[in-house]
Design a protein around this motif. Structure first.
Motif, short mmCIF file in Angstrom:
data_model
loop_
_atom_site.label_atom_id
_atom_site.label_comp_id
_atom_site.label_asym_id
_atom_site.label_seq_id
_atom_site.Cartn_x
_atom_site.Cartn_y
_atom_site.Cartn_z
N ARG A 180 0.86 -1.20 0.00
CA ARG A 180 0.00 0.00 0.00
C ARG A 180 0.89 1.24 0.00
N THR A 181 0.66 2.11 -0.96
CA THR A 181 1.46 3.33 -1.07
C THR A 181 0.63 4.60 -0.89
N ASP A 182 -0.69 4.50 -0.92
CA ASP A 182 -1.54 5.67 -0.70
C ASP A 182 -2.73 5.28 0.15
N PRO A 183 -2.62 5.40 1.49
CA PRO A 183 -3.72 5.00 2.38
C PRO A 183 -4.95 5.87 2.22
N SER A 184 -4.83 7.05 1.64
CA SER A 184 -5.99 7.94 1.50
C SER A 184 -6.84 7.60 0.29
N ALA A 185 -6.35 6.72 -0.57
CA ALA A 185 -7.11 6.31 -1.76
C ALA A 185 -7.98 5.10 -1.41
N PRO A 186 -9.06 4.84 -2.19
CA PRO A 186 -9.82 3.61 -2.00
C PRO A 186 -8.89 2.40 -2.07
N LYS A 187 -9.29 1.32 -1.40
CA LYS A 187 -8.34 0.23 -1.15
C LYS A 187 -7.75 -0.39 -2.41
N VAL A 395 -22.62 -6.89 -2.33
CA VAL A 395 -22.59 -5.51 -1.85
C VAL A 395 -21.21 -5.26 -1.24
N ARG A 396 -20.51 -4.24 -1.72
CA ARG A 396 -19.18 -3.90 -1.23
C ARG A 396 -19.21 -2.46 -0.72
N VAL A 397 -19.52 -2.30 0.54
CA VAL A 397 -19.74 -0.97 1.10
C VAL A 397 -18.46 -0.17 1.23
N ASP A 398 -17.29 -0.86 1.22
CA ASP A 398 -16.04 -0.14 1.42
C ASP A 398 -15.27 0.09 0.12
N LYS A 399 -15.88 -0.21 -1.00
CA LYS A 399 -15.16 -0.19 -2.28
C LYS A 399 -14.62 1.19 -2.63
N ASP A 400 -15.39 2.24 -2.39
CA ASP A 400 -14.99 3.60 -2.80
C ASP A 400 -14.61 4.47 -1.62
N VAL A 401 -14.44 3.87 -0.47
CA VAL A 401 -14.08 4.62 0.74
C VAL A 401 -12.56 4.70 0.86
N PRO A 402 -11.97 5.85 1.20
CA PRO A 402 -10.52 5.90 1.44
C PRO A 402 -10.10 4.82 2.44
#
Length: 409
Positions: A180-187, A395-402
């Protein structure tokens, strides 16, 4: 579906058979199917490397690769034919094949020509062995949940974190690593892909002892490990695309599950006795054998569908996913029934004392892992449901969450 070789395929098969007959020992008729060699021991590893080098010299490694990469420029069906023929011989397998079938193709897709010139030939000859540094304690089926961090420092990246269940890491020279190189981006968007020298300072290996006694899995710890940016594969934060290339190759390579099959169970049932007569005369035993024979034939002809597609220059369909899903479960059932047939001796796991060299006991212990490696049963069912049958996705509730906003712990 086409069951016969074309003239070109028949000629290639004859070439393969001539090479194997001249350089390896064929398994005698009536002997149990080939058992995978234990992934341990310096002598077995040396033998595997020597066999890999001999295959490479004869042009049977990297069969489908472009000749400019050292390959043969052949077809996928030629690769399948070689595997079919080699399976009939007693050769050391399980050490070098994954490097060529799964990991080095990722380099071919993304690495510079200088890196390919450096690594392809040693990998093809078994002089360098590769592993896959993907899974983590909190990122198994959901690979995009990984937490191993890579931070830029000039021309290098500094990596900290942990991987787990890494097969063959203890004798691997290099590994494919997703971080992981950008924790602020979606996973899925904040990942970057590298390859790493497994002898780099800061890498610690801890082998995992498995229930069957083998120890071919590892925990791998990274503490301030430096990786040159030149060893990055793909774009920064574009590692998910590279990882999918590796996983697609892995699922095709692992679609055929090795272990005792229906023919081995038939052989054992004809040798064992129940109430003073061969077990195969029991109606209950024959009923189970018939069920597994039907499954085995179903898997066989499903693989023929893949071979037919490959021989016609088409991409394989969902057959590889189906084969792995059904085959892994069948292996577990056959191993369990084989132990039941052995009666009290089914509890003996010593290879020198147990009937059939404790093969069914050993298979019973490693079979559950086959339902996890290369994609769990649940993941494969989702793939079939969504990509083959066109059913609605999970359903993927965390897909677009940082990623750094996703709850954990």
């Amino acid at each position: 579906m086409d069951f016969s070789d074309t003239p070109q395929e028949a000629a290639f098969r004859a070439e393969v058979r001539a090479f194997l007959e001249a350089n390896a020992k064929r398994r005698p008729p009536g002997e149990f199917s080939q058992r995978p060699h234990q992934l341990d021991g310096a002598e077995v590893l040396a033998a595997a490397k020597a066999w890999q080098a001999k295959k490479a010299e004869a042009g049977f490694v990297g069969i489908t690769w472009d000749p400019k990469y050292g390959g043969r420029g052949g077809s996928q069906i030629q690769q399948v034919i070689y595997h079919q023929e080699e399976a009939q011989f007693d050769v050391p397998r399980g050490f070098c094949e994954r490097s060529v079938d799964i990991y080095l193709p990722t380099l071919i897709a993304y690495a510079s020509q200088a890196l390919l010139d450096r690594h392809l030939r040693p990998g093809m000859r078994g002089e360098e062995i590769w592993c896959q540094l993907f899974s983590e304690p909190a990122a198994g089926s959901d690979l995009a949940a990984l937490r191993t961090r890579a931070e830029r420092d000039g021309d290098d990246w500094i990596v900290n974190g942990q991987k787990v269940w890494t097969s063959r890491a203890h004798f691997s020279d290099y590994g494919l690593l997703v971080t992981r190189t950008d924790p602020s981006a979606p996973k899925h968007a904040g990942l970057t892909f590298f390859f790493v020298d497994m002898r780099s300072p800061g890498i610690e290996l801890r082998r995992i002892r498995q229930i069957g006694g083998a120890s071919d899995f590892n925990e791998v710890f990274f503490k301030d490990v430096r990786i040159p940016d030149a060893q990055r594969l793909g774009e920064i934060n574009g590692g998910w695309k590279v990882a999918m290339t590796t996983l697609q190759n892995e699922r095709l390579a692992t679609s055929e599950v090795l272990g005792p099959d229906s023919e081995d169970l038939f052989l054992m049932a004809s040798q064992l006795e129940i109430d003073g007569e061969p077990a195969i005369r029991s109606a209950a035993v024959r009923e189970k054998l018939a069920d597994w024979l039907v499954q085995t034939q179903g898997l066989k002809y499903t693989r023929f569908r893949t071979m037919t597609a490959l021989s016609r220059g088409k991409a394989p369909g969902p057959e590889a996913t189906i084969g792995k899903l059904v085959g892994a479960s069948k292996l577990q059932d056959i191993a369990s029934f084989g132990i039941d047939l052995l009666g009290l001796s089914g509890a003996v796991t010593d290879h020198e004392l147990a009937p059939m060299d404790a093969w069914f006991q050993e298979a019973m212990l490693y079979a559950p892992g086959r339902r996890i490696a290369g994609g769990t049963d649940e993941i494969l069912r989702n793939i079939i449901a969504e990509r083959v049958l066109g059913l609605p996705g999970d359903v993927r509730v965390d897909k677009d969450v940082p990623f750094n906003r996703i709850p954990s712990g």
